[in-house]
Design a protein around this motif. Structure first.
Motif, mmCIF file in Angstrom:
data_model
loop_
_atom_site.group_PDB
_atom_site.id
_atom_site.type_symbol
_atom_site.label_atom_id
_atom_site.label_comp_id
_atom_site.label_asym_id
_atom_site.label_seq_id
_atom_site.Cartn_x
_atom_site.Cartn_y
_atom_site.Cartn_z
ATOM 1 N N ASN A 26 0.843 -1.195 0.000
ATOM 2 C CA ASN A 26 0.000 0.000 0.000
ATOM 3 C C ASN A 26 0.874 1.239 0.000
ATOM 4 O O ASN A 26 1.967 1.256 0.581
ATOM 5 C CB ASN A 26 -0.913 0.015 1.230
ATOM 6 C CG ASN A 26 -1.905 -1.126 1.228
ATOM 7 O OD1 ASN A 26 -2.511 -1.427 0.205
ATOM 8 N ND2 ASN A 26 -2.063 -1.786 2.363
ATOM 9 N N SER A 27 0.380 2.299 -0.622
ATOM 10 C CA SER A 27 1.110 3.567 -0.658
ATOM 11 C C SER A 27 0.937 4.319 0.656
ATOM 12 O O SER A 27 0.021 4.059 1.432
ATOM 13 C CB SER A 27 0.618 4.430 -1.824
ATOM 14 O OG SER A 27 0.845 3.792 -3.061
ATOM 15 N N THR A 28 1.835 5.265 0.914
ATOM 16 C CA THR A 28 1.769 6.115 2.105
ATOM 17 C C THR A 28 1.818 7.576 1.679
ATOM 18 O O THR A 28 1.870 7.909 0.495
ATOM 19 C CB THR A 28 2.933 5.820 3.065
ATOM 20 O OG1 THR A 28 4.157 6.287 2.474
ATOM 21 C CG2 THR A 28 3.043 4.328 3.348
ATOM 22 N N GLU A 29 1.821 8.471 2.686
ATOM 23 C CA GLU A 29 1.878 9.907 2.408
ATOM 24 C C GLU A 29 3.238 10.368 1.917
ATOM 25 O O GLU A 29 3.372 11.471 1.388
ATOM 26 C CB GLU A 29 1.534 10.708 3.679
ATOM 27 C CG GLU A 29 0.225 10.338 4.341
ATOM 28 C CD GLU A 29 0.414 9.328 5.462
ATOM 29 O OE1 GLU A 29 1.259 8.423 5.294
ATOM 30 O OE2 GLU A 29 -0.281 9.437 6.475
ATOM 31 N N ILE A 30 4.284 9.547 2.103
ATOM 32 C CA ILE A 30 5.639 9.936 1.693
ATOM 33 C C ILE A 30 5.795 9.585 0.211
ATOM 34 O O ILE A 30 5.901 8.408 -0.151
ATOM 35 C CB ILE A 30 6.709 9.218 2.531
ATOM 36 C CG1 ILE A 30 6.462 9.444 4.032
ATOM 37 C CG2 ILE A 30 8.092 9.704 2.135
ATOM 38 C CD1 ILE A 30 6.576 10.874 4.480
ATOM 39 N N THR A 31 5.795 10.583 -0.634
ATOM 40 C CA THR A 31 5.834 10.363 -2.077
ATOM 41 C C THR A 31 7.036 11.069 -2.699
ATOM 42 O O THR A 31 7.721 11.860 -2.046
ATOM 43 C CB THR A 31 4.539 10.872 -2.726
ATOM 44 O OG1 THR A 31 4.408 12.285 -2.467
ATOM 45 C CG2 THR A 31 3.317 10.158 -2.168
ATOM 46 N N GLY A 32 7.263 10.797 -3.966
ATOM 47 C CA GLY A 32 8.356 11.438 -4.691
ATOM 48 C C GLY A 32 9.546 10.517 -4.832
ATOM 49 O O GLY A 32 9.459 9.299 -4.617
ATOM 50 N N SER A 33 10.679 11.086 -5.189
ATOM 51 C CA SER A 33 11.903 10.318 -5.383
ATOM 52 C C SER A 33 12.562 10.095 -4.034
ATOM 53 O O SER A 33 13.404 10.874 -3.569
ATOM 54 C CB SER A 33 12.857 11.058 -6.323
ATOM 55 O OG SER A 33 14.029 10.316 -6.551
ATOM 56 N N VAL A 34 12.134 9.028 -3.355
ATOM 57 C CA VAL A 34 12.593 8.743 -1.997
ATOM 58 C C VAL A 34 13.090 7.306 -1.939
ATOM 59 O O VAL A 34 12.805 6.488 -2.819
ATOM 60 C CB VAL A 34 11.470 8.960 -0.969
ATOM 61 C CG1 VAL A 34 11.042 10.420 -0.944
ATOM 62 C CG2 VAL A 34 10.265 8.061 -1.283
ATOM 63 N N GLY A 35 13.831 6.980 -0.881
ATOM 64 C CA GLY A 35 14.325 5.616 -0.743
ATOM 65 C C GLY A 35 14.978 5.370 0.589
ATOM 66 O O GLY A 35 15.091 6.260 1.437
ATOM 67 N N ASP A 36 15.411 4.117 0.788
ATOM 68 C CA ASP A 36 16.199 3.687 1.940
ATOM 69 C C ASP A 36 15.571 4.029 3.289
ATOM 70 O O ASP A 36 16.196 4.672 4.141
ATOM 71 C CB ASP A 36 17.601 4.290 1.866
ATOM 72 C CG ASP A 36 18.354 3.852 0.634
ATOM 73 O OD1 ASP A 36 18.541 2.636 0.477
ATOM 74 O OD2 ASP A 36 18.737 4.715 -0.176
ATOM 75 N N PRO A 37 14.323 3.616 3.549
ATOM 76 C CA PRO A 37 13.735 3.903 4.858
ATOM 77 C C PRO A 37 14.443 3.139 5.967
ATOM 78 O O PRO A 37 14.878 1.995 5.795
ATOM 79 C CB PRO A 37 12.284 3.431 4.697
ATOM 80 C CG PRO A 37 12.353 2.387 3.627
ATOM 81 C CD PRO A 37 13.419 2.839 2.677
#
Length: 503
Positions: free
Chosen positions: A275-286
Motif C-alpha cells: 500500500n502507498s503512504t503519504e511519503i511520495t516522490g523520489s525517496v528511498g532507503d527507509p
C-alpha cells in the motif's frame, strides 16, 4: 587498478546501480506481484518533518548529497545516524563510505569526525546483546561488479569498525548486480529474521526486485529461508518492523507513483499487496528507530527535483484495528442487579469508538452508550456500570471497538450476579399446616404437590419457605388436632418427613 580506483569504482557502481530510483517518473516501469497469504491490517501514517541532514549542512561540495540512512539510539538517549554520500563531482575517495552524525532529539544532527567504514554502502546498524555494534552492508565483487552478499563490521563504540571475515549472507541471486540491506527484526522465539532485496541488474527494463529472508540465532550466521517474501518492481529497501499484534511490516520505496510503500504479513513470510503512504516522490532507503519518548521515527533519503540527495525524517504512527484485552479482574462491584465491567483498549493510531455488549447469552442484546478515545490516547482502561440486571443470573459481555482501520470484538466474558437479599415478613394467622416436602425450586415443589392434592385438593399449594427453598404444604388447618389428622394421612401416603407447623 590502484587503491583509489578500487574505492571509487566500487562506490560508483553501487551508486549507479541505485540510480533507477532517481530517474524521472516517465522512465520508470512498475511491476508488483502480490503475496500469497493472509495480510495483516496494520499500516503506518507519517508526519513528515522535512530534511534533517543535507550535503550543504555537512559542508560537502556543491551537488554532493547524503543518502542510505540507518540509525540507532545510544544508551544515553542520543540518536546516531549513519549515512553514505552520493558520488562526488570530482575524484574524492575520502568522501566515499559510511559516516555518522549525532543528535539529542533525533532531528538536529551534528557530523561526527572521521569515517566509520570505507567502500561500504546500503548499511544497517544493529546493537548486539553484549553491547557492541554490528554494521551490515553490501559487498561487491570488484571484477564482475556483482553484489556478492551481506558483509559486516564490528565496533565496541559505534565509531571505529573492523570488518569481519566472510559473508553473513550470500546473494540469493548469484551474480546479481543489485542487493539491498537489510531489514532485521527479532522473532518471538529469540531468533532474528533479515530481509534483503536482490535484483539481477538495475535501471530501465530491469527485472523486478525480489525480497528474501534469512534467520539467525546469533546475528552472525544467517540461513536463507525457502521462497520469496515479495516481488516488486524498482524497489529500494526494505526496512522491517514487528508490530505489537505480532504481525510483520516491510517498508520500502517503489514507483507508480513513487514513494514509500508498506506490505504486511501475519507470519513474516507471506506478504500482501503493498500500500502507498503519504511519503511520495523520489525517496528511498527507509530506516526506523524508536526514540526514548516512545515515538517511532523513519529516516529516508529524498532527491528533490533540483538539488542533491538529502536525508529526511518523519514521525511514524501505527494504524490498525483497535486492540482489545481484559484485566485480571474484568468484573467488579457485583450486586444482584448491577456490575462494573472493564477492558483494555489500544486505538492503534486511529480515533476509536467503543461500547460494551452484554446479555444473558453470547448473543448479548443490550449495549452501553457509545464512547470515544482519541488516536493519541494510547493503551488505556475503559469501564462501564451495567444496571437493571437479574439477580443470580449468568451474564455475557464483550467490548466492541471500531475505527477507520476496522472493527474489533473482544473475547466473550462471563460473570454471575449476586443472589437477591431476602426480606420475608413472618405471617402468623393462628392456624396450622402440614409441610409435606421441601425443594430447591418451585418446579420440584409442584411435583410433590400433585400427590398432596389427593389429601386436600382445596388446601394444598406451593409456598416459598425462606429465600431459596419451596415447599408443598396443606394449609388453613384451624386446630392442631385436625392438623395432626392430616399429618398421619400424609405419612401414610409416603410423606415420611412431613411435619406439623404453625403458620
Amino acid at each position: 587498478m590502484g587503491a583509489f580506483g578500487r574505492v571509487y569504482g566500487a562506490y560508483d557502481r553501487a551508486f549507479v546501480a541505485g540510480l533507477w530510483r532517481r530517474m524521472p517518473l516517465p522512465l520508470l516501469l512498475l511491476l508488483i506481484l502480490p503475496g500469497a497469504a493472509a495480510q495483516a491490517d496494520v499500516s503506518l501514517t507519517f508526519q513528515d518533518l522535512g530534511p534533517v541532514l543535507t550535503g550543504p549542512g555537512l559542508g560537502l561540495p556543491a551537488g554532493q548529497g547524503v543518502m542510505q540512512p540507518t540509525a540507532v539510539v545510544l544508551p544515553d538517549g542520543r540518536v546516531r545516524l549513519y549515512y553514505s554520500t552520493t558520488v562526488p563531482p570530482s575524484p574524492m575517495p575520502e568522501a566515499a563510505g559510511i559516516f555518522s552524525a549525532i543528535s539529542s532529539d533525533g532531528v538536529h544532527f551534528a557530523p561526527e569526525p572521521g569515517r566509520r567504514l570505507s567502500t561500504a554502502t546500503s548499511a544497517r546498524i544493529e546493537r548486539l546483546p553484549d553491547g557492541r555494534w554490528r554494521l551490515y552492508y553490501v559487498q561487491h565483487d570488484m571484477a564482475t561488479n556483482a553484489a556478492t552478499g551481506i558483509a559486516s563490521a564490528i565496533s565496541a563504540d559505534g565509531l571505529s569498525f573492523a570488518p569481519e571475515p566472510g559473508l553473513r549472507l550470500a546473494n540469493p541471486i548469484p551474480g546479481a548486480k543489485i542487493l539491498t540491506c537489510c531489514g532485521i527484526v527479532q522473532l518471538p522465539d529469540g531468533r532474528y529474521r533479515m530481509y534483503v532485496g536482490a535484483q539481477e541488474f538495475g535501471g530501465l527494463g530491469s527485472p523486478p526486485l525480489k525480497i528474501y529472508s534469512a534467520v539467525s540465532s546469533d546475528l552472525v550466521g544467517w540461513t536463507l529461508e525457502a521462497g520469496i517474501r515479495l516481488t516488486v518492481g524498482f524497489a529500494n529497501g526494505p526496512a522491517a518492523l514487528l508490530n505489537p499484534d505480532g504481525s510483520f511490516m516491510l517498508v520500502f520505496s517503489s514507483c507508480s507513483p513513487c514513494g514509500i510503500k508498506i506490505a504486511t504479513s501475519a507470519d513474516g513470510l507471506s506478504f500482501g499487496t503493498p500500500n502507498s503512504t503519504e511519503i511520495t516522490g523520489s525517496v528511498g532507503d527507509p530506516a526506523f528507530v524508536t526514540l526514548p519518548d516512545g515515538r517511532l521515527f523513519m529516516y529516508y533519503d529524498r532527491t528533490p527535483d533540483t538539488g542533491a540527495s538529502e536525508i529526511d525524517a518523519a514521525v511514524a504512527t501505527r494504524i490498525g484495528p483497535p486492540l482489545v484485552s481484559y484485566p485480571t479482574h474484568a468484573v467488579t462491584a457485583i450486586t444482584p442487579t448491577s456490575a462494573r465491567v472493564s477492558a483494555t483498549l489500544d486505538p492503534q493510531g486511529a480515533d476509536t469508538d467503543y461500547l460494551f455488549q452484554y446479555g444473558t447469552s453470547s448473543g448479548y442484546g443490550d449495549t452501553t452508550d457509545q464512547r470515544s478515545i482519541a488516536a493519541t490516547g494510547g493503551r488505556q482502561s475503559v469501564s462501564e456500570m451495567l444496571t437493571g440486571l437479574v439477580p443470580a443470573k449468568t451474564y455475557h459481555f464483550r467490548l466492541e471497538a471500531s475505527s477507520s482501520a476496522g472493527v474489533t470484538d473482544g473475547a466473550d466474558q462471563t460473570f454471575a450476579t449476586a443472589r437477591a437479599a431476602c426480606h420475608l415478613r413472618p405471617q402468623r394467622d393462628g392456624r396450622w399446616e402440614v409441610a409435606l416436602a421441601r425443594a430447591k425450586s418451585r418446579t420440584l415443589a409442584r411435583k410433590a404437590l400433585r400427590r398432596a392434592l389427593r389429601l386436600a385438593s382445596s388446601k394444598a399449594l406451593v409456598e416459598q419457605d425462606g429465600c431459596t427453598n419451596y415447599e408443598a404444604a396443606i394449609v388453613r388447618l384451624r386446630s392442631k388436632a385436625s392438623a395432626s389428622v392430616e399429618l398421619r394421612r400424609a405419612k401414610a401416603l409416603g410423606y415420611r418427613r412431613a411435619t406439623l407447623e404453625p403458620t
